[in-house]
Scaffold this motif. Structure first.
Motif, PDB file in Angstrom:
ATOM      1  N   ASP A 173       4.264  25.065  20.463  1.00 43.54           N
ATOM      2  CA  ASP A 173       3.973  25.004  19.030  1.00 43.54           C
ATOM      3  C   ASP A 173       2.701  24.210  18.774  1.00 43.54           C
ATOM      4  O   ASP A 173       2.486  23.151  19.353  1.00 43.54           O
ATOM      5  N   ARG A 174       1.878  24.749  17.908  1.00 41.03           N
ATOM      6  CA  ARG A 174       0.658  24.054  17.499  1.00 41.03           C
ATOM      7  C   ARG A 174       1.024  23.033  16.427  1.00 41.03           C
ATOM      8  O   ARG A 174       1.781  23.347  15.509  1.00 41.03           O
ATOM      9  N   PRO A 175       0.524  21.811  16.493  1.00 40.38           N
ATOM     10  CA  PRO A 175       0.838  20.834  15.456  1.00 40.38           C
ATOM     11  C   PRO A 175       0.283  21.275  14.101  1.00 40.38           C
ATOM     12  O   PRO A 175      -0.775  21.903  14.030  1.00 40.38           O
ATOM     13  N   ARG A 176       0.995  20.952  13.059  1.00 38.66           N
ATOM     14  CA  ARG A 176       0.533  21.234  11.697  1.00 38.66           C
ATOM     15  C   ARG A 176      -0.516  20.197  11.318  1.00 38.66           C
ATOM     16  O   ARG A 176      -0.373  19.010  11.607  1.00 38.66           O
ATOM     17  N   ARG A 177      -1.560  20.643  10.649  1.00 38.09           N
ATOM     18  CA  ARG A 177      -2.578  19.712  10.158  1.00 38.09           C
ATOM     19  C   ARG A 177      -2.208  19.324   8.740  1.00 38.09           C
ATOM     20  O   ARG A 177      -1.938  20.163   7.895  1.00 38.09           O
ATOM     21  N   ILE A 178      -2.199  18.028   8.471  1.00 40.40           N
ATOM     22  CA  ILE A 178      -1.909  17.488   7.144  1.00 40.40           C
ATOM     23  C   ILE A 178      -3.113  16.659   6.733  1.00 40.40           C
ATOM     24  O   ILE A 178      -3.573  15.799   7.484  1.00 40.40           O
ATOM     25  N   VAL A 181      -1.264  20.756   3.441  1.00 37.40           N
ATOM     26  CA  VAL A 181      -0.530  21.055   4.667  1.00 37.40           C
ATOM     27  C   VAL A 181      -0.812  22.497   5.062  1.00 37.40           C
ATOM     28  O   VAL A 181      -0.717  23.401   4.229  1.00 37.40           O
ATOM     29  N   GLU A 182      -1.165  22.693   6.329  1.00 35.13           N
ATOM     30  CA  GLU A 182      -1.341  24.058   6.816  1.00 35.13           C
ATOM     31  C   GLU A 182       0.026  24.712   6.858  1.00 35.13           C
ATOM     32  O   GLU A 182       0.985  24.131   7.367  1.00 35.13           O
ATOM     33  N   GLY A 183       0.120  25.907   6.276  1.00 35.09           N
ATOM     34  CA  GLY A 183       1.405  26.591   6.148  1.00 35.09           C
ATOM     35  C   GLY A 183       1.629  27.575   7.256  1.00 35.09           C
ATOM     36  O   GLY A 183       0.823  27.678   8.162  1.00 35.09           O
ATOM     37  N   VAL A 220       5.208  26.564   5.163  1.00 38.73           N
ATOM     38  CA  VAL A 220       5.978  25.321   5.160  1.00 38.73           C
ATOM     39  C   VAL A 220       7.316  25.505   4.451  1.00 38.73           C
ATOM     40  O   VAL A 220       7.475  26.386   3.613  1.00 38.73           O
ATOM     41  N   ARG A 239      -2.227  27.496   3.458  1.00 41.80           N
ATOM     42  CA  ARG A 239      -2.373  26.073   3.154  1.00 41.80           C
ATOM     43  C   ARG A 239      -1.692  25.816   1.814  1.00 41.80           C
ATOM     44  O   ARG A 239      -1.853  26.593   0.885  1.00 41.80           O
TER      45      ARG A 239
END
Length: 73
Positions: free
Chosen positions: A7-12, A22-24, A26, A42
């Motif tokens: 899984d790629r981490p979500r960017r906040i 927040v990158e969606g 979500v 997003r």
């Protein structure tokens, strides 16, 4: 599988006078336990609680910020 190593981490992105971006997609769990979701790439989460679309930001924070700035001059 959520939280797997692939899984790629979500960017906040946190803004001082604005929403949390927040990158969606979500899912957001609210205080009452209900869950709302968005499949947008997003989303902007409200941090001031002025939004009529809470937890999504509708830019209501801008009205307050601009009024406050004029009064500070």
């Amino acid at each position: 599988m959520p939280n797997s190593p692939s899984d790629r981490p979500r960017r906040i992105t946190v803004r001082r006078r604005g929403p949390i971006l927040v990158e969606g997609p979500v899912e957001v769990e609210l205080e009452d336990g209900t869950t709302v979701s968005s499949d947008r790439f997003r989303v902007a989460l409200c941090t001031c609680r002025r939004s009529r679309r809470y937890p999504w930001c509708d830019t209501s924070h801008r009205d307050r910020s601009e009024t406050g700035r004029r009064g500070e001059d």
